[in-house]
Design a protein around this motif. Structure first.
Motif, mmCIF file in Angstrom:
data_model
loop_
_atom_site.group_PDB
_atom_site.id
_atom_site.type_symbol
_atom_site.label_atom_id
_atom_site.label_comp_id
_atom_site.label_asym_id
_atom_site.label_seq_id
_atom_site.Cartn_x
_atom_site.Cartn_y
_atom_site.Cartn_z
ATOM 1 N N GLU A 79 0.796 -1.222 0.000
ATOM 2 C CA GLU A 79 0.000 0.000 0.000
ATOM 3 C C GLU A 79 0.829 1.273 0.000
ATOM 4 O O GLU A 79 0.326 2.356 -0.313
ATOM 5 N N PHE A 80 2.118 1.174 0.341
ATOM 6 C CA PHE A 80 2.953 2.368 0.349
ATOM 7 C C PHE A 80 3.485 2.709 -1.043
ATOM 8 O O PHE A 80 4.086 3.759 -1.232
ATOM 9 N N ASN A 81 3.294 1.810 -1.993
ATOM 10 C CA ASN A 81 3.786 2.054 -3.348
ATOM 11 C C ASN A 81 2.603 2.346 -4.262
ATOM 12 O O ASN A 81 2.356 1.642 -5.237
ATOM 13 N N GLY A 82 1.863 3.388 -3.941
ATOM 14 C CA GLY A 82 0.682 3.728 -4.715
ATOM 15 C C GLY A 82 1.025 4.203 -6.116
ATOM 16 O O GLY A 82 2.093 4.761 -6.372
ATOM 17 N N MET A 83 0.097 3.958 -7.037
ATOM 18 C CA MET A 83 0.225 4.460 -8.399
ATOM 19 C C MET A 83 -0.444 5.833 -8.471
ATOM 20 O O MET A 83 -1.658 5.954 -8.283
ATOM 21 N N LEU A 84 0.332 6.869 -8.698
ATOM 22 C CA LEU A 84 -0.205 8.227 -8.759
ATOM 23 C C LEU A 84 -0.971 8.457 -10.056
ATOM 24 O O LEU A 84 -0.601 7.926 -11.113
ATOM 25 N N TYR A 85 -2.009 9.269 -9.969
ATOM 26 C CA TYR A 85 -2.635 9.757 -11.198
ATOM 27 C C TYR A 85 -1.648 10.740 -11.820
ATOM 28 O O TYR A 85 -1.205 11.693 -11.158
ATOM 29 N N PRO A 86 -1.236 10.542 -13.073
ATOM 30 C CA PRO A 86 -0.124 11.331 -13.627
ATOM 31 C C PRO A 86 -0.286 12.839 -13.490
ATOM 32 O O PRO A 86 0.673 13.534 -13.119
ATOM 33 N N ASP A 87 -1.469 13.373 -13.778
ATOM 34 C CA ASP A 87 -1.646 14.823 -13.700
ATOM 35 C C ASP A 87 -1.403 15.338 -12.283
ATOM 36 O O ASP A 87 -0.815 16.411 -12.085
ATOM 37 N N ILE A 88 -1.850 14.562 -11.289
ATOM 38 C CA ILE A 88 -1.660 14.988 -9.903
ATOM 39 C C ILE A 88 -0.197 14.833 -9.498
ATOM 40 O O ILE A 88 0.371 15.688 -8.811
ATOM 41 N N GLY A 89 0.448 13.747 -9.942
ATOM 42 C CA GLY A 89 1.862 13.574 -9.652
ATOM 43 C C GLY A 89 2.700 14.725 -10.175
ATOM 44 O O GLY A 89 3.591 15.240 -9.483
ATOM 45 N N GLU A 90 2.414 15.158 -11.394
ATOM 46 C CA GLU A 90 3.163 16.278 -11.973
ATOM 47 C C GLU A 90 2.817 17.589 -11.263
ATOM 48 O O GLU A 90 3.689 18.438 -11.050
ATOM 49 N N LYS A 91 1.569 17.731 -10.882
ATOM 50 C CA LYS A 91 1.155 18.932 -10.145
ATOM 51 C C LYS A 91 1.924 19.060 -8.832
ATOM 52 O O LYS A 91 2.388 20.150 -8.462
ATOM 53 N N LEU A 92 2.100 17.939 -8.126
ATOM 54 C CA LEU A 92 2.745 17.980 -6.818
ATOM 55 C C LEU A 92 4.256 18.176 -6.909
ATOM 56 O O LEU A 92 4.915 18.372 -5.887
ATOM 57 N N GLU A 93 4.806 18.114 -8.116
ATOM 58 C CA GLU A 93 6.228 18.422 -8.276
ATOM 59 C C GLU A 93 6.496 19.919 -8.172
ATOM 60 O O GLU A 93 7.638 20.335 -7.960
ATOM 61 N N ASP A 94 5.462 20.714 -8.319
ATOM 62 C CA ASP A 94 5.588 22.168 -8.163
ATOM 63 C C ASP A 94 5.842 22.477 -6.689
ATOM 64 O O ASP A 94 5.112 22.012 -5.809
ATOM 65 N N ASP A 95 6.864 23.254 -6.411
ATOM 66 C CA ASP A 95 7.205 23.571 -5.021
ATOM 67 C C ASP A 95 6.052 24.230 -4.282
ATOM 68 O O ASP A 95 5.939 24.108 -3.056
ATOM 69 N N ASN A 96 5.185 24.931 -5.002
ATOM 70 C CA ASN A 96 4.044 25.588 -4.364
ATOM 71 C C ASN A 96 2.915 24.615 -4.048
ATOM 72 O O ASN A 96 2.012 24.941 -3.284
ATOM 73 N N GLU A 97 2.950 23.436 -4.661
ATOM 74 C CA GLU A 97 1.901 22.442 -4.450
ATOM 75 C C GLU A 97 2.359 21.297 -3.554
ATOM 76 O O GLU A 97 1.546 20.649 -2.902
ATOM 77 N N PHE A 98 3.667 21.050 -3.533
ATOM 78 C CA PHE A 98 4.188 19.932 -2.745
ATOM 79 C C PHE A 98 3.879 20.147 -1.263
ATOM 80 O O PHE A 98 4.109 21.219 -0.712
#
Length: 473
Positions: A79-98
């Motif tokens: 359960e710790f190795n979740g598959m991210l929804y790609p759009d959300i994964g890329e969104k969270l790479e933004d320092d303002n969103e992380f």
């Protein structure tokens, strides 16, 4: 298998392109903009040793490893190795969103769709009737809604909420209160279970701390630790000594009988204390600054007493006044551990034991740090020895469980001879559970991380104990 019916997925199907995006992102440790990033936490544990992935068709892919990785399939699918929804994964790479916690970012294919998520406060999810295990009839029963409410660390509001049936179950390490709940409410179901994630350890700075980098001083500390006292003080007597693999992993951990004969674990402690004081004196430990013996914990209510009795135990047993302690906010712990500020180490619970096979979690602590080519993602102070690394490499290459268990036991024996190998193992406790009989669910299990809400979970409104059931306030 479909994503949740909420933006940005809007219920679309999970595709092999989504799987490919997740795997290749982790394999290459590369952000969407092409920047390489060394902070991909799962990379050294799961993805580093992938040689090749053949995406065969829309539902199958084949993974080839560059060396034997016995635990890989379990690690890949836990359960710790979740598959991210790609759009959300890329969104969270933004320092303002992380680090922004929001229900908008909780999106997957699971049994509940979250419409509220307030960190450290509350969360709410509704049943996902499009969940694949519900659609195919595997899980016929599932509650309509889930409420997660943070009642704080004080057991008394938790007890009140349980007895008023605002919450349906309660797990705690407070033996006295849980016994009172069970005796005052004879209709509740009560359990006690060995929980590897209920433990007390001191992960210490083996490498750069001025005092503990001296083998004699860290060995003196290891010998002077009174594990019987730890069990009584921190676990109210509901605890057993832990080796480097926590005792509930009974086939993998050193036996209690063997531990009882080991230096540091023996009772009575006369010989251990004599040896500890001799080493302390030989090393001229009194010549170090007090800050070199300042233990750090977090400001959880259950950890506050550690500030007094833990350094007092070591001071008494070593005939010194050097040991002292401080508490920091739990929200700053990870940053603190990674910052290099922690000159001594962290005292508290060390969890993430989430598989019946403990090899991966063992390696996260005792293998070399990923920067040095190892698997030690929570080896904050970069402990490493060729002997321990050899045991770890051997256990991951062994497909025979019984042989692997013997290898990891040898690694634990080595840790006992090496002042814990950067971890002062002490005691693992039992966790107490109570639940109302109207709640039907899987578990409890000895690993409490299990995704039990993904399994059959329902409330029997015809059960007599359902009377008086309330919605959470």
């Amino acid at each position: 298998m479909n994503y949740h019916n909420k933006p940005p997925a809007n219920g679309r199907a999970l595709t092999m392109d989504d799987i490919r995006w997740n795997i290749e992102r982790q394999r290459t440790s590369t952000r969407a903009d092409g920047t390489e990033d060394t902070t991909f936490f799962r990379h050294p544990l799961i993805y580093k040793n992938i040689e090749n992935v053949d995406y065969v068709d829309g539902t199958n892919f084949t993974v080839s490893m560059n060396s034997p990785q016995v635990t890989w399939l379990g690690d890949m699918t836990d359960e710790f190795n979740g598959m991210l929804y790609p759009d959300i994964g890329e969104k969270l790479e933004d320092d303002n969103e992380f680090g922004v916690f929001s229900a908008d970012n909780v999106l997957g294919t699971g049994p509940f769709i979250f419409d509220e998520f307030e960190l450290q406060e509350r969360a709410h999810g509704v049943r996902n009737d499009d969940y694949f295990l519900r659609k195919d009839g595997t899980i016929p029963g599932m509650v309509d809604e889930l409420f997660f409410v943070n009642l704080g660390g004080d057991i008394n509001p938790q007890r009140l909420a349980f007895e008023q049936k605002q919450i349906d179950e309660l797990a705690s390490r407070d033996r006295a209160v849980m016994d009172e709940i069970a005796s005052s409410n004879p209709e509740v179901e009560a359990f006690r279970i060995g929980d590897p994630n209920n433990n007390l350890e001191f992960a210490y700075n083996y490498t750069t701390n001025r005092a503990l980098s001296d083998e004699r001083i860290r060995t003196a500390m290891f010998l002077a630790t009174d594990r019987a006292l730890v069990a009584e003080q921190h676990f109210q007597g509901l605890g057993r000594p832990n080796p480097a693999v926590n005792w509930p992993f009974q086939a993998w951990a050193l036996s209690q009988e063997e531990l009882s004969q080991a230096p540091g674990y023996r009772q009575p402690k006369d010989q251990d204390l004599a040896d500890a004081r001799a080493l302390w004196e030989q090393a001229n430990a009194e010549g170090h600054e007090d800050v070199d013996f300042r233990v750090t914990t977090v400001d959880f209510p259950q950890y506050v007493p550690l500030l007094e009795w833990f350094p007092a135990m070591l001071n008494t047993n070593l005939g010194t006044e050097k040991w002292n302690a401080q508490a920091i906010p739990v929200t700053s712990l990870l940053e603190y551990n990674n910052s290099g500020q922690a000159s001594v180490g962290y005292l508290g619970g060390w969890d993430q034991w989430n598989s019946p096979d403990p090899r991966t979690r063992f390696a996260q602590v005792y293998s070399a740090h990923p920067e040095d080519g190892g698997r030690g993602t929570i080896n904050f102070w970069k402990y490493t020895t060729p002997t321990m690394e050899g045991y770890i490499n051997d256990m991951f290459a062994e497909f025979d469980n019984e042989k692997a268990q013997e290898i990891i036991k040898e690694a634990q024996r080595f840790a006992l001879s090496d002042a814990g190998s950067g971890h002062l193992q002490m005691v693992g406790g039992l966790t107490s559970w109570v639940k109302w009989p109207y709640l039907n669910r899987a578990g409890p299990f000895f690993i409490t991380y299990g995704t039990t809400i993904s399994q059959e979970l329902w409330i029997d409104q015809n059960d007599p104990t359902f009377q008086g059931k309330q919605r959470p306030a």
